[in-house]
Motif scaffolding. Structure first.
Motif: not given
Length: 362
Positions: A219-240
């Motif tokens: 959520a922070f990545a979307d807010e601070a980095l991805f949305k300002p750059l127009g990056i959509e639908a990143p796919r994160w891998q998650m820990s257990p």
């Protein structure tokens, strides 16, 4: 929008997808690159001379001048494919740490990580030196923890981390690193830091940033980095335990990777607006540790030299590359599936040096 001057045999992104990009475009020749030499590069890629290259994108002077996909028609191929960036993700985590500092929720890179990891069980191998580990120690792969992904015997090798549930706990439990007389101590090393490649430390940095900002890392990545750059639908891998994997595996389009590289080239700005502070970007690409005989390390970014040109490089296994060559105002993305190939980074670097840099005419 003008069509790019690609060879007719290349598979291009659909016009609608190109129009969705907010990077300006230009003919390669208009920005000083030889279109015939880029055509020759594509022919060599298709002939298998570089094993399995899946995409190449080039920006010059802030304009997208070349974009080709060599896996069009394959599952998870083409311009909309979310590429597994592998350890290039680490550079994204560094950018998020910078965004947290810019917002003053992290005071500085000198902040001890312990204050952001409260309410955790006591760590194994307690040592007061571990309590002093800072954000910068994790950004520069130079913390005191015995953690080395390049040493199969290391207690902190990332393959051991994946076997347990609590990845942050895995890092915090590591013993203090030893320095036998044949291994230079930090004070005897360039820049006063002893480099040791440690994915677990970057995972822990992701937890630190998440706790500091008070919201999930994606959520922070979307807010601070991805949305300002127009990056959509990143796919994160998650820990257990549900922590976004800041150390690797983030899925981004090739064009998204180009934008991240261009953000560095622009000193933290995008479309005239500051996404990250220029001071943090400058610090990021300043040498803080010596990683190899001919390679330094910034804030989770490699500082290399290609054909005598300094480059800032996001690297991921298999030869994934986002290379920023500031003197040439050049950003290059190379994605691959060369995961089982010998020396995949050398393959991608050969492509960059012998074809892309060689294509620059002015």
């Amino acid at each position: 929008m003008k069509a790019f001057a690609f060879a007719a045999a290349l598979v291009l992104a659909p016009l609608s997808a190109q129009a969705a990009s907010d990077m300006p475009t230009a003919n390669p020749a208009a920005e000083g690159l030889s279109a015939p030499k880029l055509d020759a590069m594509s022919a060599a890629i298709k002939a298998g001379q570089f094993q399995q290259i899946t995409s190449v994108l080039i920006a010059r002077r802030g304009k997208l001048v070349f974009e080709a996909y060599y896996d069009e028609g394959k599952p998870d191929g083409g311009p909309e494919a979310r590429r597994n960036t592998r350890s290039s993700t680490k550079t994204v985590t560094a950018l998020l740490a910078g965004a947290a500092i810019d917002r003053q929720v992290l005071p500085s890179v000198q902040a001890p990580i312990k204050r952001y990891l409260k309410d955790r069980p006591p760590a194994a191998n307690p040592d007061p030196r571990k309590d002093k580990v800072t954000v910068e120690d994790l950004l520069t792969m130079s913390s005191i923890a015995e953690c080395d992904d390049e040493n199969q015997f290391s207690r902190g090798n990332e393959e051991r981390m994946y076997l347990i549930e609590d990845w942050v706990g895995f890092y915090l439990d590591l013993p203090v690193r030893g320095f036998p007389e044949w291994v230079p101590k930090p004070e005897a090393s360039p820049y006063g830091r002893s480099f040791s490649y440690c994915t677990a430390g970057v995972v822990t940095l992701g937890q630190v940033v998440q706790n500091a900002v008070g919201k999930p890392l994606p959520a922070f990545a979307d807010e601070a980095l991805f949305k300002p750059l127009g990056i959509e639908a990143p796919r994160w891998q998650m820990s257990p335990l549900g922590l976004a994997m800041g150390g690797g595996g983030l899925g981004l389009r090739s064009r998204d990777l180009l934008k991240l590289g261009q953000l560095y080239a622009n000193g933290g700005q995008w479309n005239g607006k500051a996404v990250l502070s220029a001071d943090f970007i400058k610090a990021s690409v300043t040498p803080h540790a010596n990683a190899r005989q001919d390679t330094d390390y910034g804030y989770l970014i490699w500082l290399q030299t290609f054909a005598g040109r300094k480059a800032w490089v996001m690297n991921g296994s298999g030869g994934q590359k986002v290379a920023i060559v500031p003197d040439l105002d050049l950003v290059v993305v190379v994605t691959t599936t060369n995961f089982g190939v010998r020396q995949p980074h050398a393959i991608s670097e050969k492509l960059i040096v012998e074809h892309i840099l060689a294509a620059i005419e002015k």
